[in-house]
Design a protein around this motif. Structure first.
Motif, PDB file in Angstrom:
ATOM      1  N   GLU A   9      -4.713  16.784  -4.028  1.00 29.83           N
ATOM      2  CA  GLU A   9      -4.319  15.633  -4.811  1.00 29.83           C
ATOM      3  C   GLU A   9      -3.741  14.533  -3.918  1.00 29.83           C
ATOM      4  OE1 GLU A   9      -1.326  14.428  -8.506  1.00 29.83           O
ATOM      5  OE2 GLU A   9      -1.618  16.530  -7.954  1.00 29.83           O
ATOM      6  N   THR A  10      -2.912  14.940  -2.964  1.00 27.88           N
ATOM      7  CA  THR A  10      -2.335  13.957  -2.041  1.00 27.88           C
ATOM      8  C   THR A  10      -3.420  13.329  -1.182  1.00 27.88           C
ATOM      9  OG1 THR A  10      -0.266  15.204  -1.969  1.00 27.88           O
ATOM     10  CG2 THR A  10      -0.630  13.593  -0.217  1.00 27.88           C
ATOM     11  N   ARG A  11      -4.375  14.148  -0.776  1.00 32.01           N
ATOM     12  CA  ARG A  11      -5.483  13.627   0.031  1.00 32.01           C
ATOM     13  C   ARG A  11      -6.218  12.525  -0.711  1.00 32.01           C
ATOM     14  NH1 ARG A  11     -10.478  17.512   1.044  1.00 32.01           N
ATOM     15  NH2 ARG A  11     -10.680  17.043  -1.175  1.00 32.01           N
ATOM     16  N   ASP A  12      -6.506  12.756  -2.009  1.00 30.35           N
ATOM     17  CA  ASP A  12      -7.214  11.746  -2.798  1.00 30.35           C
ATOM     18  C   ASP A  12      -6.412  10.457  -2.880  1.00 30.35           C
ATOM     19  OD1 ASP A  12      -9.230  13.547  -3.212  1.00 30.35           O
ATOM     20  OD2 ASP A  12      -8.546  14.160  -5.214  1.00 30.35           O
ATOM     21  N   GLN A  13      -5.113  10.572  -3.041  1.00 29.67           N
ATOM     22  CA  GLN A  13      -4.256   9.390  -3.123  1.00 29.67           C
ATOM     23  C   GLN A  13      -4.250   8.627  -1.797  1.00 29.67           C
ATOM     24  OE1 GLN A  13      -0.445  10.920  -4.312  1.00 29.67           O
ATOM     25  NE2 GLN A  13      -1.078  11.341  -6.421  1.00 29.67           N
ATOM     26  N   ILE A  14      -4.208   9.380  -0.698  1.00 32.75           N
ATOM     27  CA  ILE A  14      -4.187   8.731   0.615  1.00 32.75           C
ATOM     28  C   ILE A  14      -5.525   8.057   0.904  1.00 32.75           C
ATOM     29  CG2 ILE A  14      -3.970   9.132   3.097  1.00 32.75           C
ATOM     30  CD1 ILE A  14      -2.024  11.402   2.444  1.00 32.75           C
ATOM     31  N   GLU A  15      -6.617   8.704   0.515  1.00 29.80           N
ATOM     32  CA  GLU A  15      -7.937   8.097   0.704  1.00 29.80           C
ATOM     33  C   GLU A  15      -8.042   6.781  -0.066  1.00 29.80           C
ATOM     34  OE1 GLU A  15     -11.335  10.399  -0.197  1.00 29.80           O
ATOM     35  OE2 GLU A  15     -11.321  11.473   1.706  1.00 29.80           O
ATOM     36  N   HIS A  33      -7.961   0.772   0.123  1.00 28.48           N
ATOM     37  CA  HIS A  33      -7.297  -0.483  -0.251  1.00 28.48           C
ATOM     38  C   HIS A  33      -6.733  -1.187   0.987  1.00 28.48           C
ATOM     39  CE1 HIS A  33      -5.260  -3.419  -2.596  1.00 28.48           C
ATOM     40  NE2 HIS A  33      -4.041  -2.937  -2.409  1.00 28.48           N
ATOM     41  N   LEU A  34      -6.126  -0.434   1.872  1.00 26.16           N
ATOM     42  CA  LEU A  34      -5.565  -1.018   3.087  1.00 26.16           C
ATOM     43  C   LEU A  34      -6.662  -1.639   3.943  1.00 26.16           C
ATOM     44  CD1 LEU A  34      -3.222  -1.587   4.989  1.00 26.16           C
ATOM     45  CD2 LEU A  34      -3.473   0.740   5.901  1.00 26.16           C
ATOM     46  N   TYR A  35      -7.789  -0.938   4.068  1.00 30.61           N
ATOM     47  CA  TYR A  35      -8.899  -1.485   4.854  1.00 30.61           C
ATOM     48  C   TYR A  35      -9.358  -2.817   4.255  1.00 30.61           C
ATOM     49  CZ  TYR A  35     -13.122  -1.688   7.677  1.00 30.61           C
ATOM     50  OH  TYR A  35     -14.091  -2.070   8.566  1.00 30.61           O
ATOM     51  N   GLY A  36      -9.435  -2.869   2.922  1.00 29.98           N
ATOM     52  CA  GLY A  36      -9.854  -4.104   2.269  1.00 29.98           C
ATOM     53  C   GLY A  36      -8.904  -5.253   2.527  1.00 29.98           C
ATOM     54  N   LEU A  37      -7.610  -4.973   2.487  1.00 30.88           N
ATOM     55  CA  LEU A  37      -6.613  -6.022   2.733  1.00 30.88           C
ATOM     56  C   LEU A  37      -6.654  -6.504   4.178  1.00 30.88           C
ATOM     57  CD1 LEU A  37      -3.568  -4.578   0.737  1.00 30.88           C
ATOM     58  CD2 LEU A  37      -5.182  -6.345   0.010  1.00 30.88           C
ATOM     59  N   ILE A  38      -6.840  -5.567   5.101  1.00 32.29           N
ATOM     60  CA  ILE A  38      -6.970  -5.950   6.518  1.00 32.29           C
ATOM     61  C   ILE A  38      -8.248  -6.751   6.710  1.00 32.29           C
ATOM     62  CG2 ILE A  38      -7.192  -5.099   8.887  1.00 32.29           C
ATOM     63  CD1 ILE A  38      -5.636  -2.601   8.025  1.00 32.29           C
ATOM     64  N   VAL A  60       0.844  -1.203   0.000  1.00 34.39           N
ATOM     65  CA  VAL A  60       0.000   0.000   0.000  1.00 34.39           C
ATOM     66  C   VAL A  60       0.874   1.246   0.000  1.00 34.39           C
ATOM     67  CG1 VAL A  60      -1.797   1.268   1.236  1.00 34.39           C
ATOM     68  CG2 VAL A  60      -1.798  -1.241   1.261  1.00 34.39           C
ATOM     69  N   SER A  61       0.652   2.123  -0.956  1.00 36.48           N
ATOM     70  CA  SER A  61       1.374   3.398  -0.966  1.00 36.48           C
ATOM     71  C   SER A  61       0.808   4.300   0.137  1.00 36.48           C
ATOM     72  CB  SER A  61       1.232   4.082  -2.322  1.00 36.48           C
ATOM     73  OG  SER A  61      -0.126   4.320  -2.638  1.00 36.48           O
ATOM     74  N   HIS A  62       1.618   5.226   0.614  1.00 34.03           N
ATOM     75  CA  HIS A  62       1.213   6.115   1.723  1.00 34.03           C
ATOM     76  C   HIS A  62       0.701   5.281   2.906  1.00 34.03           C
ATOM     77  CE1 HIS A  62       1.547   9.457  -1.085  1.00 34.03           C
ATOM     78  NE2 HIS A  62       0.684   8.855  -1.894  1.00 34.03           N
ATOM     79  N   TYR A  63       1.363   4.170   3.171  1.00 34.75           N
ATOM     80  CA  TYR A  63       0.866   3.198   4.155  1.00 34.75           C
ATOM     81  C   TYR A  63       0.572   3.824   5.514  1.00 34.75           C
ATOM     82  CZ  TYR A  63       0.950  -0.631   7.539  1.00 34.75           C
ATOM     83  OH  TYR A  63       0.647  -1.482   8.566  1.00 34.75           O
TER      84      TYR A  63
END
Length: 211
Positions: free
Chosen positions: A61-67, A72-77, A40-43
């Motif tokens: 723009e960074t906010r959108d990437q982090i969201e 994605h991180l929530y899904g993997l967890i 995950v980027s911006h882990y």
């Protein structure tokens, strides 16, 4: 730059009926998240959002990437959590409430479905719905559900659920639709039907031995 503080409760992924809420103590135990930082980027930022401790100045723009990374991180967890005893219990409740829908096959008589991934690799297959009666899979009716990554549920979950809770395993359907022409069985289906009967009997014998 703007000050941004939010939590994943506001991120659309957790408003999807297929997901259960992950226990906070599971997320905060870093052992459970081993290896996810490489996927995950911006882990760390993404994890801060999930834990509702994000307090950083970021541009739009960074906010959108982090969201996106947080979803994605929530899904993997989530894929890891739902095969724990606590996660299985939560998903069992959703199964009993038919949160995942019901089997479209007429002879399955509205059997509740379970989400399943066809691959454990992210971004490879979308989620499908598995019927424990006919043991076939289906595409979710809603595009909002059908677009979910199958890896967020994994290939193991529904089958482990019934290993842990065998009492909720439904009986296999005895009835089967038989094609007929003017009341006579279509000859070509006879071979297939005999093969299906043999497979079903073999499964019954195997379950009897294992039981």
């Amino acid at each position: 730059m703007l000050q941004w503080r939010t939590s994943l409760r506001k991120v659309p992924i957790t408003r999807n009926e297929y997901f259960c809420e992950i226990d906070e103590d599971y997320i905060t135990d870093r052992f459970n998240l081993t290896g996810l930082n490489a996927e995950v980027s911006h882990y760390q930022y993404a994890l801060d959002i999930i834990c509702d401790v994000f307090e950083h100045e970021v541009d739009g723009e960074t906010r959108d990437q982090i969201e996106k990374s947080a979803r994605h991180l929530y899904g993997l967890i989530h894929a890891r959590f739902i095969i724990t005893s606590r996660g299985l219990s939560k998903m069992l409740d959703k199964f009993k409430k038919s949160d995942f829908g019901r089997c479209p096959r007429v002879l399955c008589q509205q059997q509740q479905l379970l989400p399943v991934g066809l691959s454990d690799l992210p971004h490879s297959k979308s989620v499908k719905l598995w019927c424990p009666k006919c043991e076939d899979i289906y595409t979710p009716k809603s595009s909002r559900h059908a677009s979910l990554d199958g890896s967020y549920f994994g290939t193991t979950f529904p089958h482990m659920l019934f290993q842990v809770y065998p009492a909720v395993i439904p009986l296999k359907p005895e009835d089967r639709y038989v094609p007929r022409i003017f009341g006579f069985k279509v000859h070509e289906s006879a071979v297939v039907q005999r093969w299906q009967d043999e497979i079903r009997e073999e499964q019954k014998r195997r379950r009897a031995i294992e039981g």
